[in-house]
Enzyme design. Structure first.
Site, PDB file in Angstrom:
ATOM      1  N   GLY A   1       0.988  -1.252   0.100  1.00 51.51           N
ATOM      2  CA  GLY A   1      -0.259  -0.095   0.008  1.00 51.51           C
ATOM      3  C   GLY A   1       0.963   1.788  -0.228  1.00 51.51           C
TER       4      GLY A   1
ATOM      5  NE  ARG B   1      -6.038   6.211   6.563  1.00 51.28           N
ATOM      6  CZ  ARG B   1      -6.902   5.453   7.113  1.00 51.28           C
ATOM      7  NH1 ARG B   1      -7.433   6.121   7.941  1.00 51.28           N
ATOM      8  NH2 ARG B   1      -6.865   4.327   7.221  1.00 51.28           N
TER       9      ARG B   1
ATOM     10  CD  GLN C   1      -1.671  -6.178  -4.288  1.00 57.01           C
ATOM     11  OE1 GLN C   1      -0.749  -5.763  -3.085  1.00 57.01           O
ATOM     12  NE2 GLN C   1      -3.299  -5.876  -3.959  1.00 57.01           N
TER      13      GLN C   1
ATOM     14  CD  GLU D   1     -12.132  -4.184   6.744  1.00 56.64           C
ATOM     15  OE1 GLU D   1     -12.067  -2.682   6.838  1.00 56.64           O
ATOM     16  OE2 GLU D   1     -11.446  -5.132   6.823  1.00 56.64           O
TER      17      GLU D   1
ATOM     18  CE1 TYR E   1      36.923  18.801  12.218  1.00 56.32           C
ATOM     19  CE2 TYR E   1      38.902  19.921  10.982  1.00 56.32           C
ATOM     20  CZ  TYR E   1      37.665  18.638  11.132  1.00 56.32           C
ATOM     21  OH  TYR E   1      37.667  18.271  10.160  1.00 56.32           O
TER      22      TYR E   1
ATOM     23  CE1 TYR F   1      39.420  17.107   0.653  1.00 55.98           C
ATOM     24  CE2 TYR F   1      38.572  19.314   0.973  1.00 55.98           C
ATOM     25  CZ  TYR F   1      39.127  17.913  -0.180  1.00 55.98           C
ATOM     26  OH  TYR F   1      38.085  17.941  -1.539  1.00 55.98           O
TER      27      TYR F   1
END
Length: 460
Positions: free
Chosen positions: A12, A16, A76, A161, A371, A392
């Protein structure tokens, strides 16, 4: 009796939820609905575990295989309904000849469905000799759920249901949880002639129970814990169920010897481990495989993700991910530890410090505004405020090695790769580009220029 097959319904959309993501992939206490249901079902050791997919089928199938690589994926078609999902699953399971024995069918939107409840259901089904057994629960407010309609002997006549129920049926408080056990041969017969003449225009699996009833007894087993079978259809229900579950988790930890000052603002996922006498202050999120040792203090307002915090450590107002905090180490406030950090004992990462893949030795302190990334710091070293390891170079991440008993001045910049020996002192504002031997002093000096009486151009 061994479980022949388990079918998990995950086809499904879950409209909702108002989401671009399939409902079964929404997160509950750190794991998707589908992962949690698959884990519980897998503990029953079914000979075959099948997951039925349709909406965003590839995405759901990929997730299912990541949780259990040998899962059978059933697609399905466009014909809607749980009944059609089971028709597709049974066609695939029977492809090499009809299967026999019990078949479990479970919805995938019940994140608290647990293995113990499922084991009790199967044991009841086997002992009763039912052709089919429905897992039910009793709710004060059954709105939205299919009602269980029983005969005078307590056997299930049918499931109605919400949209198809009349006034007397709507008054029934026992509801269907969308979990069933069928005899495989009976299930194949029962789903063969399903009709879609209902308010939804879908093939209901619940209609198969009437066919099953004509061939044998249909029973019902009431789940001992209603929370374990509560479904989630929208985000309001998700929030309510999450809070109810988290309340239980916090209560369990408090009863085992953990102090949680404010359970309403403390969120703890299922795989977290906490030793006795640990203290969790308000506003904390403990996630993943986080482990917290005895007498540690966490919070307030701290997030731990797959973190390991040893005994007597303190982590305050910080975010810590995939890092190990040593005994009696202090972290925070406002510290960000990214993945891969390793702290020794009685160390410190103070206010506004960020670290990544750093090894911090015993007694070493990085007090504030720094850092430290891709770095190794020895024991009993002190890092001055405002220090940065420049790791870096634009292409590669390079490592900085700083020895033990080093005193780093404020505002230093270490340009990696660089090594600094033991017992070194560096001057404030230094840029360290080259190796420094043991017991040396290193500093770099820039000429200071003063222009007296200077004014900007627009003020001249």
């Amino acid at each position: 009796m061994a479980l022949t097959a388990a079918i998990i319904l995950a086809a499904g959309e879950g409209t909702r939820m108002r989401s671009s993501k399939p409902k079964v992939l929404h997160i509950f206490a750190g794991k998707t609905f589908l992962e949690r249901v698959m884990a519980s079902v897998s503990k029953l050791e079914p000979e075959t575990l099948a997951v039925v997919v349709h909406y965003q089928a590839d995405r759901v199938a990929q997730a299912a295989r990541s949780y259990q690589p040998d899962v059978d994926i059933v697609h399905q078609d466009d014909i809607p309904g749980t009944g059609r999902a089971v028709q597709c699953a049974m066609a695939q399971l029977n492809a090499n000849g009809p299967i026999t024995g019990p078949v479990l069918i479970a919805a995938s939107d019940m994140p608290l469905l647990d293995a113990d409840t499922l084991k009790q259901l199967i044991a009841f089904h086997t002992a009763s000799g039912n052709g089919a057994t429905v897992l039910t629960t009793v709710l004060d407010d059954p709105t939205g759920y299919g009602r269980i309609i029983r005969d005078r002997d307590g056997n299930v006549l049918r499931i109605v249901e919400q949209k198809d129920a009349n006034r007397s049926e709507l008054a029934v408080q026992e509801v269907n949880t969308s979990v069933y056990v069928f005899d495989a041969e009976l299930l194949s017969r029962a789903i063969a002639d399903l009709k879609s003449n209902n308010a939804q225009g879908e093939f209901y699996l619940t209609d198969a129970l009437e066919t099953a009833r004509s061939a044998g007894t249909v029973g019902a087993f009431t789940a001992p814990d209603p929370l374990s079978v509560e479904g989630v259809n929208d985000r309001v229900q998700l929030a309510a169920l999450s809070r109810a579950h988290n309340r239980r988790v916090c209560e369990a930890w408090m009863r085992s010897g953990v102090t949680i000052l404010d359970p309403e603002t403390t969120w703890i996922e299922d795989d977290v481990e906490i030793a006795r006498d640990a203290v969790i202050l308000p506003g904390c999120f403990l996630q993943g495989h986080t482990v917290i040792g005895e007498d540690a203090q966490i919070g307030p307002y701290t997030t731990l993700i797959d973190a390991h915090v040893d005994a007597e450590a303190v982590v305050e107002r910080s975010r810590v991910q995939e890092s190990h905090i040593g005994r009696a180490t202090n972290i925070g406030p406002w510290t960000y530890l990214r993945a891969g950090n390793e702290f020794g004992e009685e160390a410190k990462a103070g206010a506004f410090v960020e670290m990544k893949k750093a090894h911090i030795g015993n007694g070493t302190k990085v007090p504030h505004l720094s850092y430290v990334g891709d770095a190794e710091l020895g024991d009993h070293t002190n890092i001055g405020g405002g220090t940065i390891t420049a790791n870096y170079d634009g292409v590669h991440k390079n490592r900085t090695h700083i020895g033990s008993n080093v005193h780093v001045g404020a505002g230093n910049l270490f340009v990696a790769p660089v090594e600094v020996g033991d017992g070194v002192t560096t001057g404030a504002g230094s840029v360290i580009r080259h190796a420094v031997p043991d017991d040396a002093m290193a500093y770099s000096e820039n000429t200071q220029h003063i222009v007296e009486g200077w004014k900007p151009k627009w003020e001249r």
